[in-house]
Design an enzyme around this catalytic site. Structure first.
Site, short mmCIF file in Angstrom:
data_model
loop_
_atom_site.label_atom_id
_atom_site.label_comp_id
_atom_site.label_asym_id
_atom_site.label_seq_id
_atom_site.Cartn_x
_atom_site.Cartn_y
_atom_site.Cartn_z
N TRP A 96 2.86 -6.23 4.10
CA TRP A 96 1.66 -6.66 3.39
C TRP A 96 1.72 -6.26 1.93
O TRP A 96 1.23 -7.00 1.06
CB TRP A 96 0.41 -6.09 4.08
CG TRP A 96 0.27 -6.62 5.46
CD1 TRP A 96 0.45 -5.95 6.64
CD2 TRP A 96 -0.02 -7.98 5.83
NE1 TRP A 96 0.28 -6.80 7.71
CE2 TRP A 96 -0.01 -8.05 7.25
CE3 TRP A 96 -0.28 -9.14 5.10
CZ2 TRP A 96 -0.26 -9.23 7.94
CZ3 TRP A 96 -0.53 -10.33 5.79
CH2 TRP A 96 -0.52 -10.36 7.19
N ASP A 125 -5.33 -1.46 -0.96
CA ASP A 125 -5.57 -2.28 0.23
C ASP A 125 -5.76 -1.31 1.39
O ASP A 125 -4.80 -0.76 1.93
CB ASP A 125 -4.38 -3.21 0.49
CG ASP A 125 -4.54 -4.03 1.77
OD1 ASP A 125 -5.55 -3.84 2.49
OD2 ASP A 125 -3.65 -4.85 2.05
N LYS A 155 -10.29 -4.16 11.73
CA LYS A 155 -9.61 -3.01 12.32
C LYS A 155 -10.58 -1.85 12.56
O LYS A 155 -10.70 -1.36 13.66
CB LYS A 155 -8.43 -2.61 11.44
CG LYS A 155 -7.46 -3.78 11.25
CD LYS A 155 -6.33 -3.48 10.31
CE LYS A 155 -5.54 -4.73 9.97
NZ LYS A 155 -4.69 -5.22 11.06
#
Length: 360
Positions: free
Chosen positions: A102, A172, A196
């Site tokens: 990511w 992030d 999440k």
């Protein structure tokens, strides 16, 4: 009803008390005669829901008053574009630390809008570690420094906040937000997909310092300008109302547990239980450097990979699901986010111990 222990990396397990409250309020929210899914985002009922969610999130994280909290859509992946569009001036450059898939995708997207300097990377060891502060090659003239706080696929996590001086630090935090206390004032911008630790997929949190708002480059789409969302209280267009409602219930749940210090302690206990088994066993292997291990995502492999399918099949029969690892790492991955109870990790450890006894 028989619920399983869901170790999915996301969308992930939600707290059962929250799910129960959603169920009870689904048809009639607080006597309104309608579901939150049916409410106008401009009506008083939903405005109150969103305001309370923001208030509770600010309390959990200690968000300073000079930061805006935005409830957006598009996931973390859209933030890969919004961050450079808003913070990277034309002809400018930014520092990115590459610690996994990511982080690489975020950097690749930023390259569409300016120059990306790789401040550090752990690609040479298949992203099994987090670079130290001493390894960071930071440019004091960079527009910002970008990190990925927790790497879901490779199971690594920052256990320190990089010192970037006067350069804004962008994080992030999709897969470890609300799992521990965080000094928001150390960051210029924090973003996180909700699926999440926060709530259902479809909501993205952005916490951005006031002085970084209003810099969006000319010609960018209206909906990619942080200032537009800040000026309209995240309601320039219809926000993900139901996801915000559920996130608000999660925030209240975490506050009732004792806030993020209590949440962190529970997460440490779960991680130590699972890593303890992995470190004692010659049957299982954990590929991550111990100092960089994530408390949220624990990858592991079997010494005999031919047993992988058997492990997954038997685990599923035992009520332990979504344990298959990402192809980049192989083997298994147990995601043990906030809502995974200690009993679930204990059940996994017991199963793994028995599986090793029978096949080791």
């Amino acid at each position: 009803m028989a619920r399983v222990y869901n170790f999915s990396a996301g969308p992930a397990v939600l707290p059962e008390p929250v799910l129960a409250q959603v169920r009870d309020e689904l048809l009639d929210w607080h006597g309104s005669g309608m579901s939150v899914m049916e409410m106008s985002h401009r009506g008083k009922e939903f405005i109150d829901i969103q305001h309370q969610a923001e208030t509770d999130l600010r309390a959990l994280l200690g968000v300073p008053s000079n930061y805006k909290v935005l409830f957006l859509q598009g996931g973390a992946s859209l933030q890969f574009s919004m961050v450079p569009l808003n913070l990277l001036p034309v002809g400018g450059h930014a520092d990115y630390v590459l610690t996994g898939s990511w982080a690489k995708k975020a950097a690749a997207e930023a390259k569409r809008y300016g120059t990306v300097n790789v401040a550090a990377s752990s690609a040479d060891t298949n992203f099994n570690r987090i670079p130290t502060q001493a390894e960071l090659r930071l440019d004091p003239a960079a527009a910002y420094v970008h990190i990925t706080g927790n790497n879901t696929i490779f199971g690594t996590e920052y256990h320190y906040t990089p010192d970037t001086g006067a350069v804004p630090l962008v994080n992030d935090a999709s897969s470890n937000i609300l799992s521990r206390p965080l000094d928001v004032s150390r960051f210029g911008l924090i973003y996180a997909g909700a699926q999440k630790n926060v709530g259902p997929a479809g909501l993205t949190l952005v916490i951005v310092r006031d002085d970084l708002i209003g810099r969006c480059r000319e010609g960018a789409p209206t909906l990619l300008d942080y200032a537009i969302h800040a000026e309209n209280d995240s309601a320039y267009n219809t926000p993900p109302t139901f996801a915000i409602y559920v996130a608000g219930l999660v925030f209240k749940h975490l506050l009732k547990l004792g806030g993020l210090p209590a949440v962190e302690k529970a997460n440490i206990d779960k991680a130590e239980l699972l890593y303890g088994l992995l470190d004692r066993s010659a049957f299982y292997n954990c590929p991550t450097e111990p100092a960089s291990r994530s408390r949220m995502n624990v990858p592991f492999t079997l010494t005999n990979a031919e047993l992988d399918a058997t492990f997954l099949a038997e685990a599923k029969k035992a009520g332990l699901v979504q344990l298959k690892g990402h192809r980049s790492v192989g083997g298994m991955r147990a995601s043990i986010y906030n809502a995974m109870p200690l009993a679930g990790v204990q059940a996994l450890v017991d199963f793994m111990t028995d599986f090793e006894r029978r096949y080791g």
